[in-house]
Design a protein around this motif. Structure first.
Motif, short mmCIF file in Angstrom:
data_model
loop_
_atom_site.label_atom_id
_atom_site.label_comp_id
_atom_site.label_asym_id
_atom_site.label_seq_id
_atom_site.Cartn_x
_atom_site.Cartn_y
_atom_site.Cartn_z
N ARG A 17 -41.56 4.79 -20.65
CA ARG A 17 -42.11 4.29 -21.91
C ARG A 17 -41.27 4.84 -23.08
N GLU B 176 -50.85 7.09 -25.17
CA GLU B 176 -51.28 6.37 -23.97
C GLU B 176 -51.69 7.36 -22.88
N ILE C 257 -52.16 7.25 -16.66
CA ILE C 257 -52.84 6.07 -17.24
C ILE C 257 -53.78 5.47 -16.21
#
Length: 428
Positions: free
Chosen positions: A18, A165, A427
């Protein structure tokens, strides 16, 4: 539409990279240098950063909760398997002789295992995690590294850079360590013994802070030049305090190398070596760590599960276990055919590792100071390549149970002590 993943979908085990938006965060300070451990980390890194390469400043990786659950299961199960294998080795002297440990220490290791097998505070597993499955490379039961990065630095990085996140991968690590030290047998002052390099400064200060939160009284000793003998034949620190409890950043192998050097690797002298004799010369590391009235963390028996010679033993005891890689003291035809890795039995930091493909051609190797060690051979299982980063997930066991994870990355196939950490988030 995004792909819908099922709970048994192998893709749930793939790491994903990411990027956070570049808003100039890298140019601003984000660690608290009023805290000695964080100040030492900034000194070692040469600034407020987690990665050594500027192009990595705005990157992190994520794993799914499914993958984290499997890592937790693997960590807990493998800790138990390594302990079983340690017990097996200590009951089989022919196997123990393969670990290249001076036989004068065997009685001490047995004693340590018999009396202190439940006193291990923490260790770190090195894993490959991908859709192909989870495989363990080794268990570092005698290593101080990655704890501060996982438990403190990556959380501060995520906050500063705006990586919101998911959740951090080691949010419980510090609390678990505090609880383990609270439940330890330590009474009186515990001396934190470290080498003098910059990396060990923040390892030592991080653990000191953790111990103090557990209510322990700590003193840091850098190197051994300040140590001396007192009139009772005990080793004392610069203030004359007897050393009775030790947590060390030094590897046990460093102490063993002092014995080997002193005995000139002479087999008879190694067998007859006396570990508790006061000497006329100043105390060395080995004179502290191997005294019968000094309790060291991690205990002496951790030499066994930390040694790569445990890997063929595990494969013999638990062949085809899904978390294990085939490992052997001899290079078998099967390993040659499928590719293999040669590792020194008591190596550290990714030194002296060679990777061969299925045609016996050298793919990659690292240099180092363990070329004199005996080797073991482990099936080749390459780290997953995530957009050019070979990525290794490390999990921490505290008091024998999973306590979080972190991520090491490198452009090469071998993770070494110079490989970067990258923030890891979990996540849904």
């Amino acid at each position: 539409m995004p792909k819908i993943l099922k709970l048994d979908d192998p893709a749930l085990f793939n790491l994903q990279i990411r990027h956070v938006p570049n808003k100039g965060q890298a140019s601003r300070a984000w660690l608290n240098i009023a805290n000695p451990a964080e100040e030492a980390f900034v000194d070692m890194m040469g600034g407020h950063k987690l990665a050594s390469r500027p192009e990595d400043d705005y990157k992190y990786m994520v794993i799914t909760e499914t993958a984290e659950r499997e890592l937790k299961r693997a960590t807990n199960e493998l800790h138990a398997l390594f302990m079983h294998a340690t017990d097996y080795v200590l009951q089989n002297e022919d196997l123990l002789s393969s670990f290249n440990i001076p036989s004068a220490l065997w009685p001490k290791i047995h004693q340590s295992w018999d009396n202190r097998r439940n006193q291990m505070i923490t260790g770190r597993f090195d894993f490959s995690l991908s859709a192909k499955g989870i495989k363990v490379y080794e268990y570092n039961c005698d290593s101080a590294s990655c704890y501060m990065e996982a438990g403190i630095i990556q959380e501060k990085w995520a906050e500063h850079y705006g990586a919101t996140e998911g959740e951090g991968s080691a949010t419980e690590l510090v609390d678990e360590l505090i609880e383990a030290w609270s439940n330890s047998a330590v009474k009186g002052v515990i001396h934190i013994m470290q080498d003098t390099d910059l990396e060990e400064n923040y390892h030592a200060l991080f653990m000191k802070r953790t111990m103090e939160k557990a209510g322990l009284n700590c003193k840091v000793i850098k190197g051994v030049s300040s140590l001396r003998w007192d009139q009772d034949g005990d080793v004392v620190d610069a203030d004359g305090i007897k050393i009775r409890w030790v947590w060390k950043t030094w590897a046990w192998e460093t102490a063993l190398d002092q014995i080997r050097a002193e005995c000139d690797d002479d087999e008879q002298r190694l067998r007859d070596y006396q570990t508790d004799m006061p000497r006329s010369e100043a105390p060395r590391l080995v004179d502290v760590l191997l005294r019968k009235d000094v309790m060291v963390y991690e205990p002496l028996w951790t030499l066994i599960p930390s040694n790569k010679a445990i890997l063929p033993v595990l494969w013999m005891l638990f062949p085809d276990h899904p978390y294990l890689l085939e490992s052997s003291f001899e290079l078998s035809d099967a390993l040659k055919t499928n590719g293999y890795v040669s590792k020194p039995i008591a190596g550290r930091c990714g030194f002296n590792i060679s990777l061969y493909d299925g045609k016996d051609a050298l793919m990659e190797e690292t240099a180092g100071r363990f070329s004199h060690q005996d080797q073991i051979f482990q099936a080749l299982w390459k780290l997953p390549d995530i957009e050019g980063y070979r990525s290794q997930v490390c999990t921490f066991s505290v008091a024998g149970h999973y306590a979080g994870s972190c991520l090491r990355v490198d452009p090469s196939l071998v993770i070494t002590k110079d490989s970067d950490l990258m923030t890891l988030r979990v996540i849904e």
